[in-house]
Design a protein around this motif. Structure first.
Motif: not given
Length: 222
Positions: A50-51, A54, A58, A84-85
Motif C-alpha cells: 500500500s505505501p 502511494e 507521488r 488504493e492508489h
C-alpha cells in the motif's frame, strides 16, 4: 556502519539508505518514469504494497508505471493494496529457470512467477509488450532474493526512453540499477540494509566502468 540517509551517487545513479517511506521523500513529485521493484513476499510484510503504491503515485510522471514482482499465494491481497492508489494495467507471467523452491503450503512448484503493472492515470503505450517472458537464472551471488536482470532490461527498454528515470525502492543488491546503466537510463535506488547498499554500489560501479570501457572501445574501432 553507514548512517541512515546516506546518499551515494554516480553519473547515472543515486542510492539512498533507509526505509523508502522516509528517505523516499527526497525524490521529487512527478519525476520518475518507471518504478520497478521486488518487495518482500512474506505475509507480515504485505502491508508495504500500500505505501509502495502511494509512493509510486507521488513520484511517477503522469502515465508512468509501477511494475512489481508478486507472491503467488497473496496476489489477490496485493491487487487490493495497489488498487488504493494506482490503476491496474497488466499482469505478466514470468517463466522461471533454474532451481524452483516449492510452495510448501500447497506442495506446488511455481514454474511461473507473476509481475503486475499499474499506472498513474491512463497508460500510454510506447512499444508493444508481451505478457509472457522467460527469465534466465543468474544465481544468488549478491543477495538471497536476487532476481534475473532479463526482465528488468526488458521493461526498462520498452517503457522508458534513454536517460529516463527508474526507481527501485526495494533495491536489494542493485540488479535493476545495473540494468539501467547497461541501457543508459538514470537510476534511483533505496535500500534499508547498509551492507546490501554497499554491495549494490559495488555492482553499479563495476557496471559503469564496463559501460565506459565498452563505449571507449567502440569509438576506437570507429
Amino acid at each position: 556502519m553507514l548512517p541512515v540517509n546516506t546518499i551515494l551517487q554516480g553519473e547515472r545513479y543515486k542510492l539512498l539508505l533507509g526505509d523508502f517511506r522516509e528517505v523516499g521523500k527526497e525524490i521529487k513529485d512527478n519525476s520518475v518514469d518507471l518504478v520497478f521493484t521486488d518487495p518482500d513476499y512474506h505475509d507480515e510484510m504485505l502491508f508495504l504494497y500500500s505505501p509502495l503504491a502511494e509512493f509510486a503515485a507521488r513520484v511517477l510522471r503522469p502515465s508512468g508505471s509501477l511494475i512489481t514482482y508478486t507472491q503467488h499465494m497473496n496476489i489477490n491481497k496485493i491487487f487490493r493494496l495497489l488498487d488504493e492508489h494506482l490503476n491496474f494495467t497488466a499482469l505478466f507471467a514470468l517463466k522461471q529457470t533454474g532451481h524452483l523452491p516449492m510452495l510448501w503450503d500447497t506442495q506446488i512448484f511455481p514454474h511461473v512467477k507473476f509481475l503486475v503493472m499499474y499506472s498513474k492515470g491512463d497508460y500510454t503505450p510506447k512499444h508493444t509488450l508481451s505478457n509472457y517472458l522467460t527469465s534466465i537464472y543468474q544465481g544468488k551471488r549478491y543477495h538471497g532474493w536476487q532476481q534475473s536482470s532479463v526482465e528488468a532490461m526488458y521493461f526498462i527498454s520498452n517503457l522508458v526512453e534513454e536517460n529516463g528515470v527508474i526507481c527501485d525502492p526495494f533495491m536489494g543488491s542493485g540488479t535493476t540499477g545495473v540494468a539501467c546503466i547497461i541501457k543508459k537510463r538514470q537510476f534511483i535506488g533505496i535500500e534499508i540494509n547498509p551492507d546490501t547498499l554497499k554491495t549494490a554500489e559495488k555492482r553499479l560501479l563495476e557496471a559503469t566502468k564496463f559501460q565506459t570501457l565498452t563505449s571507449f572501445t567502440k569509438k576506437e574501432e570507429e
